[in-house]
Design an enzyme around this catalytic site. Sequence first.
Site, PDB file in Angstrom:
ATOM      1  N   TYR A  22      46.721  25.478 -12.999  1.00  0.00           N
ATOM      2  CA  TYR A  22      46.389  24.425 -13.960  1.00  0.00           C
ATOM      3  C   TYR A  22      46.753  23.035 -13.436  1.00  0.00           C
ATOM      4  O   TYR A  22      47.033  22.137 -14.223  1.00  0.00           O
ATOM      5  CB  TYR A  22      47.095  24.692 -15.287  1.00  0.00           C
ATOM      6  CG  TYR A  22      46.419  25.747 -16.151  1.00  0.00           C
ATOM      7  CD1 TYR A  22      45.087  25.607 -16.544  1.00  0.00           C
ATOM      8  CD2 TYR A  22      47.110  26.873 -16.597  1.00  0.00           C
ATOM      9  CE1 TYR A  22      44.460  26.563 -17.348  1.00  0.00           C
ATOM     10  CE2 TYR A  22      46.481  27.833 -17.400  1.00  0.00           C
ATOM     11  CZ  TYR A  22      45.165  27.667 -17.770  1.00  0.00           C
ATOM     12  OH  TYR A  22      44.544  28.597 -18.567  1.00  0.00           O
TER      13      TYR A  22
ATOM     14  N   HIS B 110      40.606  32.831 -20.016  1.00  0.00           N
ATOM     15  CA  HIS B 110      40.294  31.723 -19.111  1.00  0.00           C
ATOM     16  C   HIS B 110      39.010  32.041 -18.367  1.00  0.00           C
ATOM     17  O   HIS B 110      38.759  33.190 -18.018  1.00  0.00           O
ATOM     18  CB  HIS B 110      41.418  31.533 -18.085  1.00  0.00           C
ATOM     19  CG  HIS B 110      41.010  30.666 -16.934  1.00  0.00           C
ATOM     20  ND1 HIS B 110      41.022  29.294 -17.000  1.00  0.00           N
ATOM     21  CD2 HIS B 110      40.491  30.977 -15.706  1.00  0.00           C
ATOM     22  CE1 HIS B 110      40.555  28.798 -15.856  1.00  0.00           C
ATOM     23  NE2 HIS B 110      40.230  29.797 -15.055  1.00  0.00           N
TER      24      HIS B 110
ATOM     25  N   ASN C 249      44.217  30.836 -26.935  1.00  0.00           N
ATOM     26  CA  ASN C 249      42.758  31.054 -26.941  1.00  0.00           C
ATOM     27  C   ASN C 249      42.304  32.201 -26.037  1.00  0.00           C
ATOM     28  O   ASN C 249      41.169  32.233 -25.580  1.00  0.00           O
ATOM     29  CB  ASN C 249      42.001  29.742 -26.674  1.00  0.00           C
ATOM     30  CG  ASN C 249      42.305  29.138 -25.313  1.00  0.00           C
ATOM     31  OD1 ASN C 249      43.138  29.654 -24.577  1.00  0.00           O
ATOM     32  ND2 ASN C 249      41.607  28.062 -24.977  1.00  0.00           N
TER      33      ASN C 249
ATOM     34  N   LYS D  66      44.437  36.110 -21.089  1.00  0.00           N
ATOM     35  CA  LYS D  66      45.750  35.462 -21.189  1.00  0.00           C
ATOM     36  C   LYS D  66      46.742  36.396 -21.910  1.00  0.00           C
ATOM     37  O   LYS D  66      46.336  37.409 -22.489  1.00  0.00           O
ATOM     38  CB  LYS D  66      45.586  34.134 -21.935  1.00  0.00           C
ATOM     39  CG  LYS D  66      44.710  33.119 -21.172  1.00  0.00           C
ATOM     40  CD  LYS D  66      44.573  31.816 -21.954  1.00  0.00           C
ATOM     41  CE  LYS D  66      43.798  30.769 -21.178  1.00  0.00           C
ATOM     42  NZ  LYS D  66      43.708  29.490 -21.910  1.00  0.00           N
TER      43      LYS D  66
ATOM     44  N   GLU E  76      40.071  29.239  -7.548  1.00  0.00           N
ATOM     45  CA  GLU E  76      40.856  30.147  -8.390  1.00  0.00           C
ATOM     46  C   GLU E  76      40.835  31.565  -7.838  1.00  0.00           C
ATOM     47  O   GLU E  76      41.855  32.269  -7.857  1.00  0.00           O
ATOM     48  CB  GLU E  76      40.318  30.104  -9.834  1.00  0.00           C
ATOM     49  CG  GLU E  76      40.622  28.768 -10.500  1.00  0.00           C
ATOM     50  CD  GLU E  76      39.926  28.561 -11.843  1.00  0.00           C
ATOM     51  OE1 GLU E  76      39.263  29.506 -12.343  1.00  0.00           O
ATOM     52  OE2 GLU E  76      40.034  27.455 -12.388  1.00  0.00           O
TER      53      GLU E  76
HETATM   54  P1  GDP Z   1      39.375  25.695 -20.691  1.00  0.00           P
HETATM   55  O1  GDP Z   1      38.795  25.470 -19.311  1.00  0.00           O
HETATM   56  O2  GDP Z   1      38.321  25.871 -21.738  1.00  0.00           O
HETATM   57  O3  GDP Z   1      40.393  26.822 -20.726  1.00  0.00           O
HETATM   58  O4  GDP Z   1      40.140  24.355 -21.103  1.00  0.00           O
HETATM   59  P2  GDP Z   1      41.021  23.322 -20.234  1.00  0.00           P
HETATM   60  O5  GDP Z   1      40.860  23.611 -18.760  1.00  0.00           O
HETATM   61  O6  GDP Z   1      40.723  21.967 -20.728  1.00  0.00           O
HETATM   62  O7  GDP Z   1      42.498  23.675 -20.686  1.00  0.00           O
HETATM   63  C1  GDP Z   1      43.163  24.822 -20.204  1.00  0.00           C
HETATM   64  C2  GDP Z   1      43.892  25.484 -21.340  1.00  0.00           C
HETATM   65  O8  GDP Z   1      44.880  24.595 -21.826  1.00  0.00           O
HETATM   66  C3  GDP Z   1      43.042  25.807 -22.559  1.00  0.00           C
HETATM   67  O9  GDP Z   1      42.306  27.020 -22.439  1.00  0.00           O
HETATM   68  C4  GDP Z   1      44.082  25.881 -23.653  1.00  0.00           C
HETATM   69  O10 GDP Z   1      44.788  27.128 -23.604  1.00  0.00           O
HETATM   70  C5  GDP Z   1      45.051  24.775 -23.226  1.00  0.00           C
HETATM   71  N1  GDP Z   1      44.725  23.524 -23.911  1.00  0.00           N
HETATM   72  C6  GDP Z   1      43.687  22.685 -23.648  1.00  0.00           C
HETATM   73  N2  GDP Z   1      43.691  21.639 -24.491  1.00  0.00           N
HETATM   74  C7  GDP Z   1      44.767  21.820 -25.297  1.00  0.00           C
HETATM   75  C8  GDP Z   1      45.342  21.094 -26.383  1.00  0.00           C
HETATM   76  O11 GDP Z   1      44.836  20.054 -26.783  1.00  0.00           O
HETATM   77  N3  GDP Z   1      46.457  21.616 -26.969  1.00  0.00           N
HETATM   78  C9  GDP Z   1      47.039  22.776 -26.549  1.00  0.00           C
HETATM   79  N4  GDP Z   1      48.130  23.224 -27.171  1.00  0.00           N
HETATM   80  N5  GDP Z   1      46.539  23.497 -25.530  1.00  0.00           N
HETATM   81  C10 GDP Z   1      45.419  23.032 -24.918  1.00  0.00           C
HETATM   82 MG    MG Z   2      39.639  24.760 -17.591  1.00  0.00          MG
END
Ligand code: GDP
Ligand code: MG
Length: 152
Positions: free
Chosen positions: A52, A118, A115, A12, A129
């Site tokens: 997303y 991805h 974080n 990222k 993807e």
């Molecule tokens: P991943 O698959 O582990 O990346 O997680 P998800 O698919 O649930 O979410 C995608 C991305 O959205 C995450 O990697 C974070 O960068 C962001 N994200 C997810 N949950 C949160 C949250 O509660 N707060 C914020 N600010 N960002 C979030």
């Molecule tokens: Mg995800």
Amino acid sequence: MSVKEQTYIMVKPDGVMRSIVGEIIKRFETKGYKLVALKMAVPSREHLEKHYEDLNGRPFFAGLINYMASGPVVCMVWEGRNVVLEGRKMLGATKPSESALGTIRGDFCIDVGRNVCHGSDAVESAQKEIALWFPEGLCEYEKPTVSWVYEN
Ligand code: GDP
Ligand code: MG
């Protein structure tokens, strides 16, 4: 669990700015996975919203798109046995505070909204993807070290 399983891994914008690109590549490379696609991109907001789309409507969605559109990303496809699940383990939990030390997120970041990387969460989403990020296709080649990585 074919040796040909593929996952989409992306550094990222914060990972690029904080110079963690090489470290992330190194971990997948030295684990034994095969790199089959790699490029930098500055994706459009529309492209990121598609990537997303499952999260559309979540309270953090707008911030997530702003974050992901804030700079270049590094897009990769890694191939290997069970690489989707293992890649997720290597990334660590979504929230860095819940990521084990030794994982990429556990070692290199603090905040869920920054974080650094991805990784696809299932074989099916990986295929979607990869098609979204690499419509031009992947790089096909044989690695002579395959029998040093896999018994069979
Ligand atoms: P991943 O698959 O582990 O990346 O997680 P998800 O698919 O649930 O979410 C995608 C991305 O959205 C995450 O990697 C974070 O960068 C962001 N994200 C997810 N949950 C949160 C949250 O509660 N707060 C914020 N600010 N960002 C979030
Ligand atoms: Mg995800």
